[in-house]
Design a protein around this motif. Sequence first.
Motif, PDB file in Angstrom:
ATOM      1  N   GLY A  86       0.788  -1.227   0.000  1.00 22.13           N
ATOM      2  CA  GLY A  86       0.000   0.000   0.000  1.00 22.13           C
ATOM      3  C   GLY A  86       0.818   1.274   0.000  1.00 22.13           C
ATOM      4  N   VAL A  87       1.933   1.280   0.706  1.00 18.21           N
ATOM      5  CA  VAL A  87       2.729   2.494   0.888  1.00 18.21           C
ATOM      6  C   VAL A  87       3.911   2.577  -0.087  1.00 18.21           C
ATOM      7  CG1 VAL A  87       4.086   3.815   2.569  1.00 18.21           C
ATOM      8  CG2 VAL A  87       2.073   2.568   3.315  1.00 18.21           C
ATOM      9  N   THR A  88       4.459   1.447  -0.485  1.00 15.67           N
ATOM     10  CA  THR A  88       5.619   1.325  -1.377  1.00 15.67           C
ATOM     11  C   THR A  88       6.816   2.152  -0.899  1.00 15.67           C
ATOM     12  OG1 THR A  88       4.001   1.147  -3.159  1.00 15.67           O
ATOM     13  CG2 THR A  88       6.296   1.180  -3.796  1.00 15.67           C
ATOM     14  N   PRO A  89       7.344   1.837   0.284  1.00 17.53           N
ATOM     15  CA  PRO A  89       8.520   2.565   0.772  1.00 17.53           C
ATOM     16  C   PRO A  89       9.772   2.192  -0.024  1.00 17.53           C
ATOM     17  CG  PRO A  89       8.048   0.706   2.198  1.00 17.53           C
ATOM     18  CD  PRO A  89       6.932   0.769   1.190  1.00 17.53           C
ATOM     19  N   ASP A  90      10.818   3.007   0.104  1.00 18.22           N
ATOM     20  CA  ASP A  90      12.086   2.703  -0.561  1.00 18.22           C
ATOM     21  C   ASP A  90      12.691   1.423  -0.012  1.00 18.22           C
ATOM     22  OD1 ASP A  90      11.959   4.986  -2.154  1.00 18.22           O
ATOM     23  OD2 ASP A  90      12.962   6.209  -0.634  1.00 18.22           O
ATOM     24  N   PHE A  91      12.609   1.241   1.320  1.00 17.66           N
ATOM     25  CA  PHE A  91      13.104   0.004   1.920  1.00 17.66           C
ATOM     26  C   PHE A  91      12.293  -0.344   3.153  1.00 17.66           C
ATOM     27  CE2 PHE A  91      15.475   2.996   4.473  1.00 17.66           C
ATOM     28  CZ  PHE A  91      15.645   2.375   5.700  1.00 17.66           C
ATOM     29  N   ALA A  92      12.361  -1.618   3.517  1.00 15.82           N
ATOM     30  CA  ALA A  92      11.677  -2.119   4.702  1.00 15.82           C
ATOM     31  C   ALA A  92      12.673  -2.903   5.535  1.00 15.82           C
ATOM     32  CB  ALA A  92      10.508  -3.020   4.307  1.00 15.82           C
ATOM     33  N   VAL A  93      12.563  -2.802   6.835  1.00 18.35           N
ATOM     34  CA  VAL A  93      13.382  -3.585   7.756  1.00 18.35           C
ATOM     35  C   VAL A  93      12.492  -4.724   8.251  1.00 18.35           C
ATOM     36  CG1 VAL A  93      14.703  -3.580   9.895  1.00 18.35           C
ATOM     37  CG2 VAL A  93      14.698  -1.549   8.419  1.00 18.35           C
ATOM     38  N   MET A  94      12.954  -5.962   8.044  1.00 19.77           N
ATOM     39  CA  MET A  94      12.137  -7.144   8.331  1.00 19.77           C
ATOM     40  C   MET A  94      12.845  -8.036   9.341  1.00 19.77           C
ATOM     41  SD  MET A  94       9.295  -8.645   7.123  1.00 19.77           S
ATOM     42  CE  MET A  94       9.116  -7.925   5.491  1.00 19.77           C
ATOM     43  N   ASP A  95      12.109  -8.477  10.349  1.00 21.92           N
ATOM     44  CA  ASP A  95      12.619  -9.483  11.277  1.00 21.92           C
ATOM     45  C   ASP A  95      12.328 -10.854  10.671  1.00 21.92           C
ATOM     46  OD1 ASP A  95      13.517 -10.959  13.439  1.00 21.92           O
ATOM     47  OD2 ASP A  95      12.139 -10.066  14.880  1.00 21.92           O
ATOM     48  N   ILE A  96      13.218 -11.801  10.845  1.00 19.05           N
ATOM     49  CA  ILE A  96      12.978 -13.147  10.322  1.00 19.05           C
ATOM     50  C   ILE A  96      11.825 -13.802  11.053  1.00 19.05           C
ATOM     51  CG2 ILE A  96      13.899 -15.494  10.231  1.00 19.05           C
ATOM     52  CD1 ILE A  96      16.557 -14.373   9.455  1.00 19.05           C
ATOM     53  N   ARG A  97      11.848 -13.742  12.370  1.00 19.94           N
ATOM     54  CA  ARG A  97      10.828 -14.425  13.171  1.00 19.94           C
ATOM     55  C   ARG A  97       9.681 -13.463  13.467  1.00 19.94           C
ATOM     56  NH1 ARG A  97      13.723 -18.607  17.277  1.00 19.94           N
ATOM     57  NH2 ARG A  97      14.859 -19.739  15.673  1.00 19.94           N
ATOM     58  N   MET A  98       8.558 -13.742  12.849  1.00 23.59           N
ATOM     59  CA  MET A  98       7.350 -12.952  13.050  1.00 23.59           C
ATOM     60  C   MET A  98       6.187 -13.920  13.218  1.00 23.59           C
ATOM     61  SD  MET A  98       7.926 -10.087  10.114  1.00 23.59           S
ATOM     62  CE  MET A  98       6.912  -8.813  10.816  1.00 23.59           C
ATOM     63  N   PRO A  99       5.154 -13.517  13.941  1.00 22.17           N
ATOM     64  CA  PRO A  99       3.990 -14.394  14.089  1.00 22.17           C
ATOM     65  C   PRO A  99       3.306 -14.636  12.740  1.00 22.17           C
ATOM     66  CG  PRO A  99       3.867 -12.514  15.594  1.00 22.17           C
ATOM     67  CD  PRO A  99       5.015 -12.278  14.679  1.00 22.17           C
ATOM     68  N   GLY A 100       2.751 -15.822  12.586  1.00 21.14           N
ATOM     69  CA  GLY A 100       2.063 -16.149  11.324  1.00 21.14           C
ATOM     70  C   GLY A 100       3.077 -16.314  10.208  1.00 21.14           C
ATOM     71  N   MET A 101       2.945 -15.536   9.170  1.00 24.17           N
ATOM     72  CA  MET A 101       3.902 -15.569   8.057  1.00 24.17           C
ATOM     73  C   MET A 101       5.239 -14.995   8.539  1.00 24.17           C
ATOM     74  SD  MET A 101       3.814 -13.417   4.471  1.00 24.17           S
ATOM     75  CE  MET A 101       2.131 -13.844   4.151  1.00 24.17           C
ATOM     76  N   ASP A 102       6.322 -15.766   8.368  1.00 29.60           N
ATOM     77  CA  ASP A 102       7.615 -15.265   8.836  1.00 29.60           C
ATOM     78  C   ASP A 102       8.169 -14.195   7.892  1.00 29.60           C
ATOM     79  OD1 ASP A 102       8.907 -16.566   6.677  1.00 29.60           O
ATOM     80  OD2 ASP A 102       9.571 -18.238   7.901  1.00 29.60           O
ATOM     81  N   GLY A 103       9.232 -13.553   8.332  1.00 28.87           N
ATOM     82  CA  GLY A 103       9.829 -12.471   7.561  1.00 28.87           C
ATOM     83  C   GLY A 103      10.424 -12.913   6.241  1.00 28.87           C
ATOM     84  N   ILE A 104      10.847 -14.167   6.154  1.00 33.27           N
ATOM     85  CA  ILE A 104      11.412 -14.661   4.900  1.00 33.27           C
ATOM     86  C   ILE A 104      10.330 -14.762   3.829  1.00 33.27           C
ATOM     87  CG2 ILE A 104      12.530 -16.623   3.769  1.00 33.27           C
ATOM     88  CD1 ILE A 104      13.901 -17.118   6.527  1.00 33.27           C
ATOM     89  N   GLU A 105       9.203 -15.354   4.186  1.00 40.51           N
ATOM     90  CA  GLU A 105       8.101 -15.463   3.221  1.00 40.51           C
ATOM     91  C   GLU A 105       7.555 -14.083   2.864  1.00 40.51           C
ATOM     92  OE1 GLU A 105       5.499 -17.023   0.495  1.00 40.51           O
ATOM     93  OE2 GLU A 105       7.275 -17.922   1.416  1.00 40.51           O
ATOM     94  N   ALA A 106       7.443 -13.205   3.850  1.00 41.05           N
ATOM     95  CA  ALA A 106       6.980 -11.844   3.579  1.00 41.05           C
ATOM     96  C   ALA A 106       7.936 -11.141   2.624  1.00 41.05           C
ATOM     97  CB  ALA A 106       6.852 -11.058   4.884  1.00 41.05           C
ATOM     98  N   THR A 107       9.237 -11.321   2.823  1.00 37.02           N
ATOM     99  CA  THR A 107      10.232 -10.716   1.937  1.00 37.02           C
ATOM    100  C   THR A 107      10.108 -11.262   0.525  1.00 37.02           C
ATOM    101  OG1 THR A 107      11.743 -10.299   3.769  1.00 37.02           O
ATOM    102  CG2 THR A 107      12.707 -10.390   1.553  1.00 37.02           C
TER     103      THR A 107
END
Length: 93
Positions: free
Chosen positions: A25-46
């Motif tokens: 929705g926002v389309t930022p230049d970059f995002a900081v992602m943690d690997i371990r997140m509830p539900g969908m992990d950061g790797i799949e989200a990435t």
Amino acid sequence: MAGHPDLEVVGEAATGTEAVRLVTGVTPDFAVMDIRMPGMDGIEATRLITDGPATTRVLILTTFDEDEQLRRSGRGFSWPARTRGASPCAPPR
């Protein structure tokens, strides 16, 4: 990061699903992602973010020294995974 004059924090997400929705929705230049997140992990989200239409770059972080997920995060992306405390010049594992 919010205190850095050259950066603007445009959102925060607690889950991988929220992160994908926010970046889409926002389309930022970059995002900081943690690997371990509830539900969908950061790797799949990435993967979803980088495979989608957004041009957002993702920086993946974790607090764990040894983690199968950390090693897995280096596959299929254009940057190496490094463990906490690794020398900046050390080759990735």
